[in-house]
Enzyme design. Sequence first.
Site, PDB file in Angstrom:
ATOM      1  N   LYS A 185      -5.923   1.182  -0.481  1.00 59.50           N
ATOM      2  CA  LYS A 185      -4.781   0.301  -0.790  1.00 59.50           C
ATOM      3  C   LYS A 185      -5.085  -1.156  -0.415  1.00 59.50           C
ATOM      4  CE  LYS A 185      -2.647   3.742  -2.477  1.00 59.50           C
ATOM      5  NZ  LYS A 185      -1.465   4.563  -2.387  1.00 59.50           N
TER       6      LYS A 185
HETATM    7  C1  LIG Z   1      -0.831   5.880  -2.638  1.00 58.72           C
HETATM    8  C2  LIG Z   1       0.514   6.065  -3.223  1.00 58.72           C
HETATM    9  C3  LIG Z   1       1.505   6.832  -2.588  1.00 58.72           C
HETATM   10  C4  LIG Z   1       1.242   7.718  -1.411  1.00 58.72           C
HETATM   11  O1  LIG Z   1       0.671   7.142  -0.301  1.00 58.72           O
HETATM   12  P1  LIG Z   1      -0.197   8.033   0.711  1.00 58.72           P
HETATM   13  O2  LIG Z   1      -0.357   7.101   1.873  1.00 58.72           O
HETATM   14  O3  LIG Z   1      -1.479   8.356   0.034  1.00 58.72           O
HETATM   15  O4  LIG Z   1       0.592   9.241   1.068  1.00 58.72           O
HETATM   16  C5  LIG Z   1       2.772   6.863  -3.141  1.00 58.72           C
HETATM   17  N1  LIG Z   1       3.058   6.223  -4.287  1.00 58.72           N
HETATM   18  C6  LIG Z   1       2.134   5.487  -4.941  1.00 58.72           C
HETATM   19  C7  LIG Z   1       2.539   4.789  -6.196  1.00 58.72           C
HETATM   20  C8  LIG Z   1       0.826   5.413  -4.450  1.00 58.72           C
HETATM   21  O5  LIG Z   1      -0.094   4.729  -5.130  1.00 58.72           O
END
Ligand SMILES: *Cc1c(COP(=O)(O)O)cnc(C)c1O
Length: 373
Positions: A185
């Site tokens: 991210k």
């Molecule tokens: C990455 C992501 C999540 C979930 O996050 P995690 O930390 O991997 O549980 C939820 N929604 C979107 C749109 C994402 O890209």
Amino acid sequence: MARRFIPVAEPVLAGNEKKYVEECLDSGWISGSGTYVEAFENSFAEFCGVEHAVSIVNGTAALHVALLALGIGPGDEVIVPDLTFIASANAVTYCGAQPVFADVDAATWTLDPQDIAAKISMRTKAIMPVHLYGHPANMTPIIELAKAHDLHVIEDAAEAHGAEYKGQRVGSLGDIAAFSFFGNKVITTGEGGMITTNDEELAKKARLLKGQGMNPERRYYFPIVGYNYRMTNIQAAIGVAQMERIGWFIERRREVAAWYDVALKNLPVLTMTEAPWAKSVYWLYSICVSEEIDRDLLMAQLLEKGIETRPFFYPTHLQPPYLNAAENQTFPITTKLAAQGLSLPSSARITEQEVARIADALGACLQTSAKIN
Ligand SMILES: *Cc1c(COP(=O)(O)O)cnc(C)c1O
């Protein structure tokens, strides 16, 4: 010089991450409380321009707890975009509620307000706009619809730390929002998440839910069934170090996107655009190729040249758990993007030379990846 394999995403841990993690190890504060947890929450709240930030174990748990804090439960419906990561819908399912899918709009690839309006029913309790690939959803019409129908708005901001809608940062636009700090991210803590809100009651509920439901004034007394969803001090230590450089991360991503805009200008692909009201953080710089191109073949050819790419999300209504959720409904924009879209390498590490190399490779592979009819 050997050419670097260029991954779609990679973390940059070049600041105080190591130093702060060592402090956790030296002090023994390695578990779900400590000074870094508090410092991370405070800096994140300030960054988003909200009153409260509640750290949590990952972004999916952030969505789950945010929905529970809003009181979403069995019998309720929550409108989510068909084009998103599966966690958006799964979090609704965890609550015993039903995700109802709406299509995205062709320009921003985020929830289409017109299709939201068509999907609102007597059972609808909330709308979950997703700021997809770092671009904010069109929040004004979504908030107006929510007001008119007495619905909550929960932002899935997992991909959009620092993105702005009409000058205001995501995470501060709806009733409550969820962020992720997974390794790919905008900033990362390895695994991790954050809930943001301006509503003190929602923040309190979120803290109760993520901490086993323990009454904060009465230790080992549990008024509700909660969860163990705490972020560790070690994760938060990494988060504090990442927050010290978040401006740099965002500027780098916007710079990479600007290079792509120029380098891809003469190629027959649809590139990501920024709506007039938006500041995107370009989590993944993404493109859509024409229907004559075999997208998966194109991706395989790019990989042979040392360039990793990533297909768009499958339409959620076609994922096995949700096959019955949208019978007789169509999602033309999501369907097209899911088949023809791909994300290019987008980390904060990419250089202008690498963008040029990717554009050259893409141009060449587009010549050789037409569908055979
Ligand atoms: C990455 C992501 C999540 C979930 O996050 P995690 O930390 O991997 O549980 C939820 N929604 C979107 C749109 C994402 O890209």
